[in-house]
Structures are given as structure tokens and as C-alpha cells.
Design an enzyme around this catalytic site. Structure first.
Site, PDB file in Angstrom:
ATOM      1  N   TYR A 149      45.809  29.450  44.666  1.00 59.69           N
ATOM      2  CA  TYR A 149      45.360  29.048  43.324  1.00 59.69           C
ATOM      3  C   TYR A 149      46.558  28.942  42.370  1.00 59.69           C
ATOM      4  CZ  TYR A 149      43.235  29.311  38.676  1.00 59.69           C
ATOM      5  OH  TYR A 149      42.889  29.073  37.371  1.00 59.69           O
ATOM      6  N   ARG A 156      49.369  21.352  38.861  1.00 61.43           N
ATOM      7  CA  ARG A 156      48.553  20.797  37.775  1.00 61.43           C
ATOM      8  C   ARG A 156      49.324  20.777  36.463  1.00 61.43           C
ATOM      9  NH1 ARG A 156      42.751  23.442  36.195  1.00 61.43           N
ATOM     10  NH2 ARG A 156      43.978  25.340  36.415  1.00 61.43           N
ATOM     11  N   TYR A 209      47.382  32.761  29.431  1.00 62.80           N
ATOM     12  CA  TYR A 209      47.384  33.944  30.300  1.00 62.80           C
ATOM     13  C   TYR A 209      48.825  34.408  30.520  1.00 62.80           C
ATOM     14  CZ  TYR A 209      42.511  33.460  32.110  1.00 62.80           C
ATOM     15  OH  TYR A 209      41.151  33.403  32.280  1.00 62.80           O
ATOM     16  N   GLU A 329      31.226  33.048  39.363  1.00 65.29           N
ATOM     17  CA  GLU A 329      31.655  32.213  38.239  1.00 65.29           C
ATOM     18  C   GLU A 329      30.490  31.297  37.883  1.00 65.29           C
ATOM     19  OE1 GLU A 329      35.742  30.763  38.302  1.00 65.29           O
ATOM     20  OE2 GLU A 329      34.948  28.762  37.922  1.00 65.29           O
TER      21      GLU A 329
END
Ligand code: 3EB
Length: 341
Positions: A149, A156, A209, A329
Site C-alpha cells: 500500500y 500515486r 498523515y 472500511e
């Protein structure tokens, strides 16, 4: 309603139930352990994840438009466009990306997928990404010294910066979900007007984050309000049991379910301050719930049902979540017609 999302158990032939003189399919998704062999001829994201609590083998969601739809395939992106709105799907096989010492195959594929999406959107004159659905295999596995991830997040973000799109603030609503296998698959909706991004006051924005969660922050907003003609669509991103930037209740699926829904309620309250139409309510959203362990599903459903009410549509699927300690989620969607816009 000008643009409409219809969901149903897969029909025998995918075109049967959505073709008509007045509405035309723009694109959609197929979810399930066993996906139909016959695919529609509009862009479809295949999400190979078992449905939970449903006898159906697969579930089909299709965006329908009353406008003329034109379609194409560019840059490996299958897309359809209705007016100033475009839906597309790109699947990339990581095996086609050799990677390098400082860039894993998944990172390279992620960056390339977003580059191609941005090139298509630039060519179409529809620069604004509204909502992105990201799926990748083995999302929590570590390779090349980094959880997959986190590799995806580097690729990205690189593409957002390269495409001169900021990686903070004005970023699309999204989800990033792990499947057992298959390609990197990215579906998206984009338009000519910017989305109104919405953040959650209970959570640090994901794009802020701290580095504990990987060298690059994820590039998404907590929700987005978007405005096709005469309409407002409210996309709530994948939402988990995170407060501040920390996972809460790591071993308690019931508490994680309640916390995720408290986050959704907070996002709905924020949206209701900014929306142009009537207020949104928890019992009038359509939900997709990703549950990491199928065995947790009954408890998740029992916990959620009284909190969202009986009128809400909820589809449950088994899939992996982007942090190993997250057990579920929840994402959601709703739409209102706007009279005078
Ligand atoms: C979170 O809040 C949970 O990387 O696009 C949710 C929605 C999550 C989108 C993404 C990740 C993404 O951090 C994970």
C-alpha cells in the site's frame, strides 16, 4: 435525476436491464467472487471480492446518464463520456513493469496508471478528478522493503505532482482496497468543474498523515461534493476506525464498526454545511462495506444495522484494508437533484 447509479444482482446478460431510449450506461463495477464471463460493453471495473450475506454470485453497479454517451479507449483507459463528465477504468498488470532498485513494479504501475488518467483527462478537457476506486493485490504484503500500500502511495503521489496537480487539499475522494490477486485496477469519475473536497474534523487529513504510515501520504480527501448539471453527488471515501491519524480498537471489530460510522457521521455533518441541496442523512446513503475477515461479517452487520437504519442499502464484501490493524472500511454515496442549478 440526470445521472443515476443502479445496483442489482447480475442479470444474465448485462445489457438487458439498463438499455433504454432515455438512459444510457456510462460505466460501472462488478463485484463478487465469481464474475460473469459476458461483460457489458461499457467500462466496468471488475472487483474480485466475495460478497457477504448474499446468495448472489456477483453484484453489478451501473451509472446511467440521460445524455448522449461517447466512449473510447486511450492510454489503456476504457472510458465513456456524457457531457462534461467522464467515467473510466484502467487495469495494469504489475508484471509488465520491471521496476528498479528505487521503484518497485507496483510503484511504477501506480504512477503510470495515474499518469495515463491525467493525460486522458487533459486531452478531454475535463481536468478534475472527483472520485477514484483503487484495488490492488496483497495490499499489506511487504516487498522491496515496503508494504505494498505504501508503494502504491508513492506512485500515486508522484503522478499527482508530475501532472501539476497538488497532492493536498484539492484531491479526489477515494478508496484503496486489497484483493487476493488480479491487476492494479483503478476506476474514476471526472468532470469539468472542481469537486468540493470535504475533510473530517475527527481525523488528520490523509494527505497530512505523518511518515509513520509510509514515506508518502495517501492522496485523497475524506469526501467530495460534485456537480453534474442539475445534480449534486456526495461521495464518501473509504472510512475506517481512525481518529487523528491512529487506528483505534485494533482487535475489536464491533468498536471499529462504531468508530468508522462515527467518522462517516462527522463527514456527513461537514457536507451538510457545504452542500447546495437538502441535507444528507445516514439512513439515506448507499453503503459499501469491506470486511477483512468473513467471520466478522455477522457482528459488523448487527452493529451497523441499527445505526444506519433499515432504509439504507448496504453491500458487504470481503477484502483487505490498507492498514493491517483495520478490520473494516465503509464507503458511501448519495445524490440529490438541484432545482435551480
Ligand atoms: C484511511 O483513512 C483508511 O489511499 O486512497 C481510505 C480511503 C483509506 C482511501 C486511499 C485509503 C484510501 O487512511 C484507508
Amino acid at each position: 435525476m440526470k445521472l443515476q447509479l443502479v445496483s442489482r444482482i447480475c442479470p444474465d446478460h448485462p445489457a438487458d436491464d439498463v438499455s433504454s431510449e432515455t438512459v444510457r450506461p456510462l460505466g460501472g463495477a462488478l463485484l463478487g467472487r465469481q464474475l460473469p464471463v459476458v461483460l457489458p460493453d461499457w467500462p466496468v471495473q471488475r472487483i474480485a471480492a466475495p460478497l457477504l450475506g448474499s446468495a448472489a454470485g456477483s453484484w453489478q453497479e451501473t451509472w446511467l446518464s440521460v445524455q448522449i454517451v461517447t466512449c473510447g479507449n486511450d492510454e489503456g483507459v476504457a472510458w465513456c463520456r456524457a457531457g462534461q463528465l467522464l467515467y473510466g477504468v484502467i487495469d495494469l498488470d504489475e508484471a509488465d513493469f520491471p521496476g528498479q532498485a528505487d521503484c518497485s513494479p507496483l510503484q511504477a504501475a501506480s504512477c503510470e496508471a495515474y499518469r495515463r488518467i491525467f493525460r486522458l483527462l487533459d486531452a478531454q478537457g475535463l481536468p478534475h478528478l472527483w472520485r477514484v476506486w483503487n484495488y490492488l493485490a496483497d495490499i499489506n504484503r511487504e516487498s522491496h522493503g515496503l508494504e505494498r500500500y505504501r508503494q502504491f502511495n508513492i506512485g500515486r503521489q508522484d503522478a499527482f505532482l508530475e501532472g501539476r496537480r497538488g497532492a493536498t487539499g484539492n484531491v479526489p475522494a477515494a478508496c484503496a482496497i486489497g484483493l487476493a490477486g488480479g491487476p492494479l485496477s483503478i476506476a474514476f469519475m471526472a468532470g469539468d468543474s472542481p469537486a468540493v473536497p470535504i475533510e473530517n474534523p475527527r481525523q488528520v487529513s490523509a494527505y497530512n498523515y505523518p511518515a509513520d504510515y509510509g514515506p508518502r501520504s495517501p492522496t485523497f480527501s475524506r469526501a467530495a461534493l460534485v456537480y453534474p448539471p442539475g445534480q449534486e453527488i456526495f461521495f464518501i471515501s473509504g472510512t475506517a476506525s481512525i481518529v487523528g491519524h491512529r487506528t483505534l480498537h485494533p482487535d475489536d471489530v464491533v468498536a471499529q464498526t462504531r468508530e468508522a460510522l462515527a467518522n462517516i457521521a462527522a463527514v456527513v455533518a461537514e457536507a451538510n454545511r457545504l452542500c447546495r441541496g437538502p441535507a444528507y442523512a445516514l439512513d439515506a446513503l448507499s453503503y459499501r462495506v469491506y470486511v477483512r475477515h468473513a467471520a466478522d461479517f455477522p457482528r459488523v452487520r448487527e452493529t451497523l444495522a441499527p445505526l444506519v437504519g433499515t432504509s439504507a442499502e448496504i453491500v458487504y464484501v470481503q477484502a483487505d484494508i490498507c492498514r493491517h490493524d483495520l478490520l473494516l472500511e465503509i464507503e458511501a454515496i448519495a445524490s440529490h437533484g438541484l432545482e435551480n442549478c
